[in-house]
Scaffold this active site. Sequence first.
Site, PDB file in Angstrom:
ATOM      1  N   LYS A   1     -10.906  14.382  14.754  1.00 20.63           N
ATOM      2  CA  LYS A   1     -10.400  15.258  13.682  1.00 20.63           C
ATOM      3  C   LYS A   1     -11.240  16.530  13.600  1.00 20.63           C
ATOM      4  CE  LYS A   1     -10.279  15.549   8.664  1.00 20.63           C
ATOM      5  NZ  LYS A   1      -8.841  15.713   8.405  1.00 20.63           N
TER       6      LYS A   1
ATOM      7  N   ARG B   1      -4.897  14.321  10.884  1.00 19.86           N
ATOM      8  CA  ARG B   1      -4.899  13.822   9.509  1.00 19.86           C
ATOM      9  C   ARG B   1      -5.090  12.315   9.460  1.00 19.86           C
ATOM     10  NH1 ARG B   1      -2.874  17.988   6.038  1.00 19.86           N
ATOM     11  NH2 ARG B   1      -2.491  16.493   4.392  1.00 19.86           N
TER      12      ARG B   1
ATOM     13  N   HIS C   1       7.326  22.347  -0.112  1.00 26.04           N
ATOM     14  CA  HIS C   1       6.508  22.260   1.101  1.00 26.04           C
ATOM     15  C   HIS C   1       6.286  23.635   1.709  1.00 26.04           C
ATOM     16  CE1 HIS C   1       8.205  18.261   0.547  1.00 26.04           C
ATOM     17  NE2 HIS C   1       7.023  17.857   0.958  1.00 26.04           N
TER      18      HIS C   1
ATOM     19  N   TRP D   1       1.195   1.918   0.194  1.00 28.88           N
ATOM     20  CA  TRP D   1       0.152   2.809   0.698  1.00 28.88           C
ATOM     21  C   TRP D   1      -1.238   2.170   0.655  1.00 28.88           C
ATOM     22  CZ3 TRP D   1       2.266   7.979  -1.849  1.00 28.88           C
ATOM     23  CH2 TRP D   1       3.434   8.336  -1.165  1.00 28.88           C
TER      24      TRP D   1
ATOM     25  N   ASP E   1       6.623   7.065 -10.491  1.00 30.01           N
ATOM     26  CA  ASP E   1       6.961   7.581  -9.150  1.00 30.01           C
ATOM     27  C   ASP E   1       7.123   6.456  -8.137  1.00 30.01           C
ATOM     28  OD1 ASP E   1       6.800  10.286  -9.871  1.00 30.01           O
ATOM     29  OD2 ASP E   1       4.621  10.296  -9.630  1.00 30.01           O
TER      30      ASP E   1
ATOM     31  N   SER F   1       2.263  16.967 -10.562  1.00 32.04           N
ATOM     32  CA  SER F   1       1.013  17.650 -10.253  1.00 32.04           C
ATOM     33  C   SER F   1       1.204  19.164 -10.271  1.00 32.04           C
ATOM     34  CB  SER F   1       0.496  17.206  -8.889  1.00 32.04           C
ATOM     35  OG  SER F   1       1.457  17.439  -7.906  1.00 32.04           O
TER      36      SER F   1
HETATM   37  N1  GLN Z   1       3.760  12.793  -9.544  1.00 32.07           N
HETATM   38  C1  GLN Z   1       3.370  13.041  -8.199  1.00 32.07           C
HETATM   39  C2  GLN Z   1       3.018  14.509  -8.020  1.00 32.07           C
HETATM   40  O1  GLN Z   1       3.634  15.321  -8.599  1.00 32.07           O
HETATM   41  C3  GLN Z   1       4.457  12.663  -7.218  1.00 32.07           C
HETATM   42  C4  GLN Z   1       4.007  12.848  -5.792  1.00 32.07           C
HETATM   43  C5  GLN Z   1       4.974  12.355  -4.743  1.00 32.07           C
HETATM   44  O2  GLN Z   1       6.128  12.233  -4.945  1.00 32.07           O
HETATM   45  N2  GLN Z   1       4.495  12.089  -3.566  1.00 32.07           N
HETATM   46  O3  GLN Z   1       2.154  14.876  -7.287  1.00 32.07           O
END
Ligand code: GLN
Length: 765
Positions: free
Chosen positions: A19, A529, A708, A575, A613, A447
Site C-alpha cells: 500500500k 485500500r 461519489h 463488515w 442504515d 454524515s
Molecule cells: N449514515 C451513513 C453515512 O451517511 C451511511 C453510509 C453508507 O450508506 N455507507 O455516512
Amino acid sequence: MVASANLGFPRIGANRELKRALESYWSGKIELEALQQVAKDIRTINWQLQLDAGIDHIPSNDFSMYDQVLDTAIMLNAIPDRFTDEQFDTSEELYFAMARGLQTDDIDVTPLEMTKWFDTNYHYLVPELSEKINFSLNPDKLLNEFNEAKQIGITSRPVIIGPMTFLKLSKFDKSMSNQKEYLDKLVPLYSELLGLLNKQGCEWVQIDEPILVTDLTEEEKNNFQDAYRSMTSQANVKIMLTTYFGSIIHNIDLITSMNIDGLHLDCVHGSENLEIDLSKFDNSLVLSLGIVDGRNIWINDLQRSIKLLQSFVNQSNLKDVVVSPSCSLLHSPIDLSLENKIDEEIKSWMSFATNKIDEVAVIKNVLNLNENQKSEDVKSEYWMIDTNTKAIQNRSQSPKVNNPVVQDRVKNISYDMKNRESDYTQRAKIQKDALNLPILPTTTIGSFPQTKEVRQKRSQFKQGNLSLEEYESFLLNATKDVIELQDDIGIDVLVHGEFERNDMVEYFGEQLDGFVFSENGWVQSYGSRCVKPPIIFGDVYRKNPMTIDWITKAQSFTDKHVKGMLTGPVTILQWSFVRDDQSRQTTCEQIAFAIRDEVDDLVSNNVKIIQIDEPALREGLPLKASNQVDYLAWAVDCFKIASSSVSDDIQIHTHMCYAEFNEIMDAIIKLDADVISIEASRSSMELLNAFSNNDYPNEIGPGVYDIHSPRIPPVSEIQELISTLVSQLPLERLWINPDCGLKTRGWDEVKVSLKNMVTASSEFR
Ligand code: GLN
Ligand code: ZN
C-alpha cells in the site's frame, strides 16, 4: 500420501508495505524500480514463509500490483479501446490507468468499474470485452513470477483465473453477446499458456473457477465442457481445478466430465462438499480439501479436521489427497504476532494467514503418520494439537464468549418483537400529524464532510495528545455548526453529522460487548485500500447507550427534527469477522437486540425519526439461489427486531446503497421501514422502475445526486429528476435526499449542492 497446498497468500505485506509503496509511486515520491523491489520482497517473504511451514504446493502469480482479474485481462490482452487509443509510456502506466483512471494534460481515461468478488468484501476490476478486442497471450508476469520462485528453490503452482470465471466476471458490449464466441478466442490462449508453463518445468497449475459454486445455465455448462476438453487435450501440465466459496455438488456431473487432474473443494463454506460421492471420480484424480477457513480468523479445530479427513481418505478410492485452506488467504489478515492489544485468551483462539499455513502443514503431517514412526518425530505436531485442543475447549466454555441473558433473548423471539403495532398506512397517518413535514421533504443520509481536521483531532485524541474535553468540545462545535447550516439551507429533517464516528461499523462495535479490534489485521479491499474488520468473538451485548449524547446535543440546537442515526445489524455482521461457533443468523439476531435497545433509548430521549442504515443487506446474499430465501428471511427479521419496538408515531428510516436492488425487492418491502433512502443517481434512476413496478408501499427517497463525485448538481437537473420521480412514484410518499452520506466530500461542494437540492424541492412544491 497426503500433500499440503496453499491457494494464495495475502499480497499487501505484513505491514501494508505494498500500500505504502503504491501510494508513494502514484504520487511520484518513488520510482517504478523501488515499487517493483517492494513487490519482489513481499513475494520472497511469502514464498519463504510457506516453504518453511512445509507447504508442498506453493502458489505463484497470486501476487498482484492491484488486482488478479485485471492481471488476467492484461494477460489476455483484453484492453478496452479507450486505453489503446492513448499513448502510455510504460505498461505499468497502462495497468494503473485501467485500475484507477488517468487525467493528465493529454490523457483523460476513466478506469474499469469495480465490483465485489463473489460474496467477499474484496473488489475486483470488471474487464470490458467487445468484438474489437484483439485477444492475445501476454504471459510475462506469470512466467516471471514462476521463475522468480524457482530461483529460491520452489517449483510453484501458478494461479490462473480460468476462462469461464473470467468471462462470467466480465462485461460485454452489444457487439458480441455470446459467451461461446469469446471462449473460442480465449481457450487457445490458455492452451498456449499451459504449453509455455510446461516448457518452464511447471508441474501443476491452479486454475480458479469459483463460478462452479454458483448456479450455471445449460449454455454455460456446455461451454465449460468444451473449453476444458480442448484445454486439457494437449496439456502437459496438470490442472488443479479450483473452486471455493461454496459447494459444487450441483455441478458434479459437469466437473467429472471435464478431464482434469485435480479438484479443489471448499470444505468450510461448502461443507456439503464432504458428502460428495467419491465413486464418481476417476481414482487418478487428486482431491484437494480446503479445510482451514481462508476467510475468517479463528483457529482450526485440528482434531476435528484430522478425523474428518482421515475418514474421507480411508473410504476413498483416490490415491492422492491434498490438504489446504478453503480459498486464497487473500481474505485473511497476515500476522497475528503483531497484535499486542488483543486479550491473550481471545488471541489464543485466533489464526491469521501465517498460522493457517502452519495448521495445514500439521494436518498433513498427522495424516501421513504411520505406526512405525517414533513419538520423537512428531513431538511438535502433538504439542501443536494439544495446545489447539485446549484453546478450542477454552473458547467454547469461556464466560467472555457466553452471555446467558443475550442467548435467552435470542431464543425467545416473538412475532410481536418483529412487527410494528399497525401497518404502514395507519402509521403514515399518525406520523403525518406527529411530524408536521411538507410534501417532498428534504433530508441527508447522515454524515457530513470528515475533513482532515476532524480525522486529525480524532487521531490526536486516540494517541492521548488531546484531552477528552478538548476533543468533545471540538465535536460539539462541529455538530452545532452543521445543525445551523442545515437550518439555514432549509433542510426539513436534520442529521447530527456523524463527526464522532470513525466508521459506521467500528463506532458501534467499539461500544458493544463481544467485539475486539486488531491493530494490524488488515485485509485488501481493492488496490492499495485495506480494511480492518472488527472481530465478533462473543455474544453481542449493549451495556450503555451508544448514540444518545450526540443526538440529544444536536437536537438542542434546533426546533426541527434531528434523525437518530444507527447502523443496522446485517451491515454490522457483514463488515465484521464473525464467529464460526454459531450461525450468522444467531450473531445477527444478537446485534439486532443491541440496536433495538438503542432505538428504545433514542425514543425515550424524544427522538421521533430514526434511521437504521443497511447498505450491506444486498451483499450478504448467498451465491446460490437456493440459499437466498433463507438469508433474506432472517436478514429482514433482524432489521425488524431492531426497528419494531417503537410506537406508530415514530418514523423508521433505512438507507441502502451500492447495489442492484431488483433481485431483493421483496425483502426490501418486507423490512417495512417507513422511509427508505436509496442510491439511485448513478443508475440514472433505473432503479425507480424496480420500486414503481413493485408498487413499493412505503415512503422512498431515491438519491437525487451522486455523492461519489465532486460535481455540483444544478437546480434544473435536480428538478428534472424530481419530475421523473413524481411521474413514477406517488408524490405524497417521496423524499428528496442525496445518494449517500457526505463524509468524503468537501464543504464547498456540499453547501452548494444541498442548497440546490432544497431549492429544487421547494420550487417544485
Ligand atoms: N449514515 C451513513 C453515512 O451517511 C451511511 C453510509 C453508507 O450508506 N455507507 O455516512
Ligand atoms: Zn449509502
